[in-house]
Scaffold this active site. Structure first.
Site: not given
Length: 284
Positions: A2-3
């Site tokens: 999730p970045e």
DNA sequence: CACCATGTTCCTTG
DNA sequence: CCAAGGAACATGGT
């Protein structure tokens, strides 16, 4: 998964697959992930709507949809939390154990699965309004960034995780950007010199852009399968992946610095791990 | 059992 | 009102 880079790679993958697809049914298996809002209104809003586009903002996915028979559009906001995945799967496959939302789109299902249920798929767009500039556009400039940093005595590493300062950096790329800029993660934000802020700005851009390039060229299996490396999609066991190939300091405690050979250190800041090279990243 | 994990929000304290 | 610290959320891996 999730970045910013992982979300961008996912957005580029889904972008050509979604437009034109119509939502035939809506299954909310975990009401938590569509909050605030209830399954009934969520279902009613999405049913029959057609995907028209997909963009990314920070770590968020913005799904554009159009109501049936109208020109009225609206946005569905997605966030992967720590462990979320969004992908298209054949309709005949049973939904995974931690499927949070399943949208039926003709022959395929859009699956949002998330073992920890920290993510979101919601009609509430408030979080996007609070985001700082996009790091890969001209909106992100050293001047305003420096002004924002000067207002805090917190460690610069902790400030990089503040999404209102700059959007999309997470725990991994915060460490990576500081290593690239040769700045100590423990340095108080307000103590950075103008030259350091300039280096950090450039390092953030480089680190994120390289991760996107790398993820775009990896043979990722978006359909699911065992998660591998940073990009939470299937990969061949043993094959090189982004995670091990490209990260310089993250999760490398005790291993030699790729620049100087000194052992990488792990410290805890704001209850999260930070990795850095004590030799290359001096507190000055 | 222990500890760790790519994120965000809410609550408390100063 | 703001900054900062910590807990909470929920599950899985080692």
């Amino acid at each position: 998964m999730p970045e910013l880079p992982e979300v961008e790679v996912l957005a580029r993958h889904l972008q050509p697959l979604l437009p034109g697809k119509i939502i035939r049914s809506v299954q909310v298996r975990r009401p938590k992930v569509i909050q605030p809002g209830n399954p009934e209104t969520f279902r009613r809003a999405l049913l029959g709507a057609k995907f028209t586009g997909l963009t990314r903002r920070g770590k968020y996915l913005l799904f554009q949809l159009r109501r049936p028979g109208t020109r009225e559009t609206f946005t569905l906001l997605g966030h992967l939390g720590m462990t979320g995945r969004m992908y298209l799967a054949a309709k005949n496959l049973p939904p995974p154990k931690h499927a949070a939302v399943v949208l039926e789109l003709g022959r395929q299902n859009f699956i949002y699965e998330d073992p920890r249920y920290f993510g979101r798929l919601t009609l509430n767009l408030d979080p996007v309004a609070k985001l700082g500039p996009e790091p890969l556009t001209d909106d992100f400039a050293a001047g305003p960034f420096a002004v924002a940093l000067r207002r805090s005595g917190q460690a610069v590493k902790v400030k990089l995780l503040d999404q209102s300062l700059v959007a999309g950096i997470g725990n991994i790329y915060a460490s990576e950007a500081l290593f690239r800029a040769r700045i100590s993660p423990r340095l108080a934000a307000r103590r950075l010199t103008a030259a350091q802020v300039k280096r950090l700005t450039a390092a953030i851009r480089t680190v994120l852009a390289e991760a996107i390039d790398c993820g775009s060229t990896l043979p990722l299996n978006f359909g699911g399968g065992p998660a591998g490396g940073l990009f939470y999609f299937g990969h061949t066991p043993g094959a090189p992946d982004f995670y091990t190939e490209r990260l310089c300091v993250y999760d490398r405690a005790g291993q030699p610095c790729l620049r100087c050979g000194h052992a990488i250190r792990r410290i805890v800041q704001a209850a999260r791990s930070t990795f850095f090279c004590p030799q290359c990243q001096r507190k000055m």
